[in-house]
Structure formats: structure tokens, C-alpha cells
Write an enzyme that holds these catalytic residues in place. Structure first.
Site, PDB file in Angstrom:
ATOM      1  N   ASP A 110      30.002  51.011  25.825  1.00  0.00           N
ATOM      2  CA  ASP A 110      30.216  49.342  25.921  1.00  0.00           C
ATOM      3  C   ASP A 110      29.430  48.579  26.551  1.00  0.00           C
ATOM      4  O   ASP A 110      29.715  47.455  27.038  1.00  0.00           O
ATOM      5  CB  ASP A 110      31.821  49.002  26.202  1.00  0.00           C
ATOM      6  N   LYS A 162      36.718  51.418  41.165  1.00  0.00           N
ATOM      7  CA  LYS A 162      37.684  50.314  41.119  1.00  0.00           C
ATOM      8  C   LYS A 162      38.027  49.880  42.622  1.00  0.00           C
ATOM      9  O   LYS A 162      39.479  50.373  42.992  1.00  0.00           O
ATOM     10  CB  LYS A 162      38.745  50.558  40.167  1.00  0.00           C
ATOM     11  N   ASP A 218      29.190  44.815  30.645  1.00  0.00           N
ATOM     12  CA  ASP A 218      30.216  45.590  29.990  1.00  0.00           C
ATOM     13  C   ASP A 218      30.812  44.353  29.073  1.00  0.00           C
ATOM     14  O   ASP A 218      31.616  43.624  29.180  1.00  0.00           O
ATOM     15  CB  ASP A 218      31.127  46.153  30.973  1.00  0.00           C
TER      16      ASP A 218
END
Ligand code: GDD
Ligand code: MG
Length: 360
Positions: A110, A162, A218
């Protein structure tokens, strides 16, 4: 050369579009998302491409048959019986990825950018480590994997997926080249390349980065998909300006499929994509918008910051804005106002949607 594209996941963040097609087949700039990656891989001489999937829809198999012929590549489907995350699929495809000892590419499905694959391969050879990852800078790194380099070096000191506290604004762009020795670190079980494998390789000083020149996005959620579309069109402006549409009604960067028709007295752009067989009425105003194949847009419609899924219709004087996303075959009545509406496929909308919501 060999490559693996991570195509799993259910694309839930790109609903309602992914109710009709698997995410890799959702169009981006008038071609299925995954074709951007396959085209870039084929261009640098990759001949074997593994698609790591956890389900194998018929549509995907059919689409890939055409792609094999078009780009002269062999597409291998590697099917997981349970989702193996971002590392497990690499081990599952060992038979193909380890067929010789040359390094292989791994791509998230993606992400969109200029894919500097040759530069990555050259750098990988030069530093002699086990993995080279492409990195870019973003304003909000919290939803990505973050890297910290050794001062003045391409070597990675820390990789944090993250992060909850600020670590760095340099992020993992989701495109790697890995030596076959990385296969010894991974088992075909659910595992994360970002949380388990990269930190381990970094701790041995064998993980390196290449700074990505140019744009990156993304595009796995609607807001970012629209931003990514704008960035991609601007890169076309730089590289291949004649592919963009030019006429009195066009403002900025606009991509129009040859079979699309635009009425009179329209203002189209900036950052607009019109798919094949789209029909745009008179007096229509579109900006930051993607209108997919087969849609009909009535006279005097205004669409901004929104995505219109395949074969939908929008009645005259309707207004769609604020990341409204129509699934496939949605019908918006005349004069309706949609503010951040996410409409599931095959729905008809007759009343305005004044605040962001999902219409089921
Ligand atoms: N085959 C397979 N199996 N693929 C999977 C699975 C799985 O179980 N889970 C996820 N994928 C694929 C997704 O389709 C996508 O192409 C890729 O792995 C990454 O998953 P995402 O869900 O899109 O992750 P992300 O966007 O939150 O984070 C990743 O991408 C960022 C860049 O966009 C990470 O790699 C981050 O470190 C990175 O910064
Ligand atoms: Mg993603």
C-alpha cells in the site's frame, strides 16, 4: 532478481472500496495499486514476484494472469492458512526467495513512491549488511516504524514500530532489500518483521537505510489515498507531464482516462483522477477527487476531497466533501449534500448527510 509483496490484511481502513475488490486491486491513478509495484519491479529486472496473500480471490488470480504477460514476470501466489504478519510470509516463500543467493526485495502493497530499487540494490551490495530499508521523513511518525541511525552513518541503531513517545521523524517506508541470510532468522509462523526481525538485525549493526528521494505515501486509508494521489500527480508533472490532461477547464494536475468525457463550463482540478468511461456533466467542479471507472456525475455537482467508487452516479447540484467515500454502485440523488459520508456499495442516498458517518 526476486521480490515478495506483502498483500495480506483485509484492507479494512480502505472500506468501502475494499468491499468490492481486494486492496491491491483498488485503483490508484487509474491502475490497480499493486501494478505500480509490479511495474517498478519489472523495470529493474525482477522476474519472480511472490504475492503473499492470506486469501486468494478469483479476481486477483485473473488480474495477475494479464500482468504476467504484460510485464514478462512470473507471479507466484503464496497462500497463508492463517495471517502470518509481515515476517512469516517471507519464510513461507523461502523456496522461491532462496532459489539463489542473491538478495530479494520485500514491499508493502500500500505504499506509493518512485521506487528507487536499483539504488537500494547498489547500496545493499556496498555496505555488506543483511538488510537495507528505504526511509522517509513525515510530520507524524507515530503510525509508522521509526528508525534512528548511528550518527553520520546509514547503519541503524534502533528500529521502533509505532512508537508511543517521540523517537525520530525518520520512518520505514515499507520497502526493503534483504540478503538470503535473513531467511535463517524467520519461521513461517505469525511474526512481525518490524517488531522482531529488524530490531534483531539492527542490534548486530547489519541494518542500513537509504533516504528516499521524492514523494512517499501509505495510501491504505482514504485521507492518505487522496494526499498520495496529489503527490503522485505532481511527480507525473515532473516526469511525464504529457500524461496529464490539459484544457481550459483544467486547474493544476489532473489525470483523465482517454474514454472519460467532460461536459462544458466545468472546473476540474487540482489533484483529480477520472477513470475510464466516466461521464462528467456541465458546470461540474472537482478538486482533490478521484472518480473511478464508469461513474456518471450530473450537472453542477461539486466534489472535493472525496472518492467516488466504480459505477456510481451523483445527481445534479449534489455536493460531496470532507473525505466522503462512495463504495461501488452508489447512487446519490440530486441536491444531496454529503459531508464525510462513507457509503457502502449498492446504496441509494436521497437525504443529505450533514456530519461524517458510515451509511450501511
Ligand atoms: N501476507 C500478509 N499476511 N501480509 C500482511 C499481513 C499478513 O498477515 N498483515 C499485513 N500484511 C501486509 C499489508 O497488506 C501491507 O502491505 C503490509 O503488510 C504492512 O501492513 P500494514 O497493515 O499496512 O502496516 P502499517 O501501514 O500499519 O505499517 C507498516 O507500513 C509502514 C509504512 O506504510 C510497517 O511496515 C511500518 O513500519 C511502516 O512505517
Ligand atoms: Mg500500511
Amino acid at each position: 532478481m526476486k521480490a515478495l509483496i506483502l498483500v495480506g490484511g483485509f484492507g479494512t481502513r480502505l472500506r468501502p472500496l475494499t468491499f468490492s475488490k481486494p486492496k491491491p486491486l483498488v485503483d490508484f491513478a487509474n491502475q490497480p495499486m499493486i501494478l505500480h509495484q509490479i511495474e517498478a519491479l519489472a523495470k529493474v529486472g525482477v522476474t519472480d514476484i511472490v504475492l503473499a496473500v492470506n486469501y486468494q480471490p478469483r479476481t486477483m488470480v485473473d488480474a495477475m494472469q494479464e500482468v504476467e504477460a504484460k510485464f514478462n514476470v512470473k507471479i507466484h501466489f503464496s497462500i497463508e492458512s492463517e495471517p502470518l504478519g509481515t515476517a512469516g510470509p517471507i519464510a513461507l516463500a523461502k523456496g522461491i526467495l532462496a532459489k539463489d543467493d542473491s538478495p530479494f526485495f520485500v514491499l508493502n502493497s500500500d505504499v506509493i513512491c518512485d521506487f528507487p530499487l536499483l539504488e537500494m540494490a547498489a547500496m545493499h551490495k556496498e555496505h555488506g549488511g543483511e538488510a537495507t530499508i528505504l526511509v522517509t521523513k513525515v510530520a507524524d511518525p507515530s503510525k509508522y516504524g521509526v528508525v534512528v541511525n548511528k550518527e553520520g552513518s546509514s547503519q541503524v541503531e534502533r528500529f521502533v514500530e509505532k512508537p508511543t513517545v517521540f523517537v525520530s521523524d525518520k520512518i520505514n517506508a515499507g520497502i526493503y532489500i534483504l540478503s538470503t541470510s535473513v531467511l535463517d532468522r524467520i519461521k513461517p509462523v505469525p511474526s512481525s518483521i518490524e517488531k522482531e526481525i529488524f530490531p534483531a538485525i539492527a542490534s548486530e549493526g547489519l541494518l542500513h537505510t537509504l533516504d528516499l528521494p521524492g514523494f512517499w505515501m501509505d495510501v491504505g486509508q482514504p485521507k492518505d489515498y487522496l494526499i498520495g494521489t496529489g503527490l503522485y500527480l505532481e511527480s507525473l508533472r515532473q516526469k511525464a507531464p504529457t500524461t496529464l490532461h490539459a484544457s481550459d477547464e483544467i486547474v493544476g494536475n489532473v489525470l483523465v482516462a482517454p474514454s472519460a468525457k467532460i461536459g462544458s463550463k466545468c472546473k476540474i482540478g487540482p489533484n483529480v483522477v477520472l477513470g475510464p468511461n466516466v461521464v462528467i456533466g456541465d458546470g461540474v467542479r472537482l478538486s482533490n477527487a478521484v472518480v473511478m471507472e464508469g461513474c456518471t456525475i450530473g450537472d453542477n455537482v461539486l466534489i472535493s476531497d472525496s472518492i467516488i467508487g466504480w459505477h456510481s452516479t451523483v445527481g445534479k447540484w449534489a455536493r460531496l466533501e470532507n473525505v466522503s467515500v462512495l463504495g461501488e454502485d452508489v447512487h446519490i440523488a440530486a441536491e444531496v449534500f454529503a459531508n464525510g459520508a462513507c457509503v457502502l456499495p449498492h446504496k441509494s442516498i436521497a437525504a443529505s448527510i450533514l456530519a461524517p458517518k458510515i451509511v450501511m
